[in-house]
Scaffold this motif. Sequence first.
Motif, mmCIF file in Angstrom:
data_model
loop_
_atom_site.group_PDB
_atom_site.id
_atom_site.type_symbol
_atom_site.label_atom_id
_atom_site.label_comp_id
_atom_site.label_asym_id
_atom_site.label_seq_id
_atom_site.Cartn_x
_atom_site.Cartn_y
_atom_site.Cartn_z
ATOM 1 N N LEU A 89 1.033 -1.255 -0.083
ATOM 2 C CA LEU A 89 0.151 0.128 0.126
ATOM 3 C C LEU A 89 0.945 0.989 0.016
ATOM 4 O O LEU A 89 1.896 1.554 0.541
ATOM 5 N N ARG A 90 0.366 2.437 -0.753
ATOM 6 C CA ARG A 90 1.135 3.590 -0.719
ATOM 7 C C ARG A 90 -0.120 4.474 -0.371
ATOM 8 O O ARG A 90 -1.127 4.824 -1.118
ATOM 9 N N THR A 91 0.739 5.380 0.542
ATOM 10 C CA THR A 91 -0.709 5.955 0.950
ATOM 11 C C THR A 91 -0.353 7.394 0.543
ATOM 12 O O THR A 91 0.368 8.419 0.439
ATOM 13 N N GLY A 92 -1.410 8.555 0.756
ATOM 14 C CA GLY A 92 -1.644 10.147 -0.186
ATOM 15 C C GLY A 92 -2.824 10.580 0.092
ATOM 16 O O GLY A 92 -3.915 10.157 0.584
ATOM 17 N N ARG A 93 -3.103 11.996 0.758
ATOM 18 C CA ARG A 93 -4.530 12.186 1.226
ATOM 19 C C ARG A 93 -4.768 12.613 -0.710
ATOM 20 O O ARG A 93 -6.209 13.053 -0.498
ATOM 21 N N GLN A 94 -4.139 12.965 -1.417
ATOM 22 C CA GLN A 94 -4.500 13.321 -2.755
ATOM 23 C C GLN A 94 -4.103 11.726 -3.405
ATOM 24 O O GLN A 94 -2.314 12.009 -3.544
ATOM 25 N N VAL A 95 -4.611 11.660 -4.922
ATOM 26 C CA VAL A 95 -3.955 10.603 -5.793
ATOM 27 C C VAL A 95 -4.760 11.374 -7.216
ATOM 28 O O VAL A 95 -5.471 11.950 -7.577
ATOM 29 N N ILE A 96 -3.066 11.657 -8.170
ATOM 30 C CA ILE A 96 -3.476 11.749 -9.290
ATOM 31 C C ILE A 96 -3.143 10.512 -10.617
ATOM 32 O O ILE A 96 -2.038 10.125 -10.823
ATOM 33 N N VAL A 97 -4.005 9.703 -11.355
ATOM 34 C CA VAL A 97 -4.201 9.373 -11.846
ATOM 35 C C VAL A 97 -4.004 9.881 -13.462
ATOM 36 O O VAL A 97 -4.442 9.972 -14.190
ATOM 37 N N ALA A 98 -2.185 9.441 -13.865
ATOM 38 C CA ALA A 98 -2.083 9.949 -14.620
ATOM 39 C C ALA A 98 -1.512 8.682 -16.039
ATOM 40 O O ALA A 98 0.078 9.164 -16.070
ATOM 41 N N ALA A 99 -1.726 7.865 -16.008
ATOM 42 C CA ALA A 99 -0.884 6.557 -16.660
ATOM 43 C C ALA A 99 -1.307 6.435 -17.463
ATOM 44 O O ALA A 99 -1.159 4.984 -17.828
ATOM 45 N N GLY A 100 -1.735 6.863 -18.953
ATOM 46 C CA GLY A 100 -1.799 6.987 -19.683
ATOM 47 C C GLY A 100 -2.794 6.092 -19.836
ATOM 48 O O GLY A 100 -3.680 6.267 -19.632
ATOM 49 N N ARG A 101 -2.778 4.737 -20.962
ATOM 50 C CA ARG A 101 -3.734 3.857 -21.628
ATOM 51 C C ARG A 101 -4.294 3.158 -20.348
ATOM 52 O O ARG A 101 -4.861 2.356 -19.554
ATOM 53 N N GLY A 102 -3.318 2.765 -19.338
ATOM 54 C CA GLY A 102 -3.626 2.022 -17.690
ATOM 55 C C GLY A 102 -4.434 2.669 -16.502
ATOM 56 O O GLY A 102 -4.895 2.489 -16.352
ATOM 57 N N SER A 103 -4.922 4.332 -17.547
ATOM 58 C CA SER A 103 -5.694 5.031 -16.107
ATOM 59 C C SER A 103 -7.003 4.405 -16.318
ATOM 60 O O SER A 103 -7.784 4.554 -15.580
#
Length: 329
Positions: A154-168
């Motif tokens: 697990l990787r935690t964060g208060r905010q998450v940005i999905v910028a994974a190209g096709r994997g998004s």
Amino acid sequence: MTQPDVLIIGTGIIGLTLGYELLKRGQGVHLLEQSTVGQGATRAAAGMLATDEELPEALHELAALSRMLYPGLVQQLFDETGLGSGYLEQPFCLQHANQQMTFNPVGQVDPRLLTQALRSAIERRGGVIEEETTVSRIERDERAMIGVMTSRGLRTGRQVIVAAGRGSETLLGTIGTTIDTFPVKGECLSVRLATGRLDRTLFGDTVYLVPKADGRIIIGATEHVGDESTTVSLEGIRSLLAAAINLYPPLAEAVFVEAWAGVRPQTGDGLPYLGTVDGIDGLFVATGHHRHGILLAPATANVLADCLMGQTPRVTLDGFNSRRQEESR
């Protein structure tokens, strides 16, 4: 591991520029990459900061903001790291049939050099980049984001940005959010002229030529909709060379340097997804830029950083929201 303010999924040009922008604004940033930094569509790009003639009208405002931001971005990266980004401003010539239009100088960068500069600047500012780490799902509870589950835990964060190209698309699907993307494979090659030099970007009906500061000329690009392979076909190279020589005959004597392919994430309506995801607090998306990721990266970083920090973005994102297909239906 200290919890960062922001987790960013993906280290293509969009994820890296976002990471750098947020660090400049005092945010702690942790970037996750399933492969290695900048090795997807970013590495395959030619780096043109194209004129509005080549863009959907809905992207003109974002593109204008990016072009304004680019000179300052590459200068700041150089000041911090000593690494250049290959930024040039050259005339841009657009040729359709027998007509040619020449525009005022348009900027360009070398995506591979820009990637190196961004990575160095992020790490110098204390950002964490974790490569060879696959993100399998987004974790949230009824109140807020938790983080993401990865192949390393697990990787935690208060905010998450999905910028994974096709994997998004797959990743957002783990929380029931649907976006509409598909792959478009593009093949490119680079050459060097035997004599002389090309001093402008040439854009024809089926090919473009982008001269770089180191003397290479990038020739691109094929478009294979639905193809997610990264192999390079002889037919693809043959067709590009034939069109390139027709557009600029001195290329017939050029020396071959390299060929490659990349997969660009396209959306059903041709516009990227930018902003919050389905009203979920703390979750954001930045994907689907197709062939304009390099051009739109600084503006994307600027407006997304505004959104994350509760500020009004300089460009309205209503037309880029992740719900727009459902709303149109």
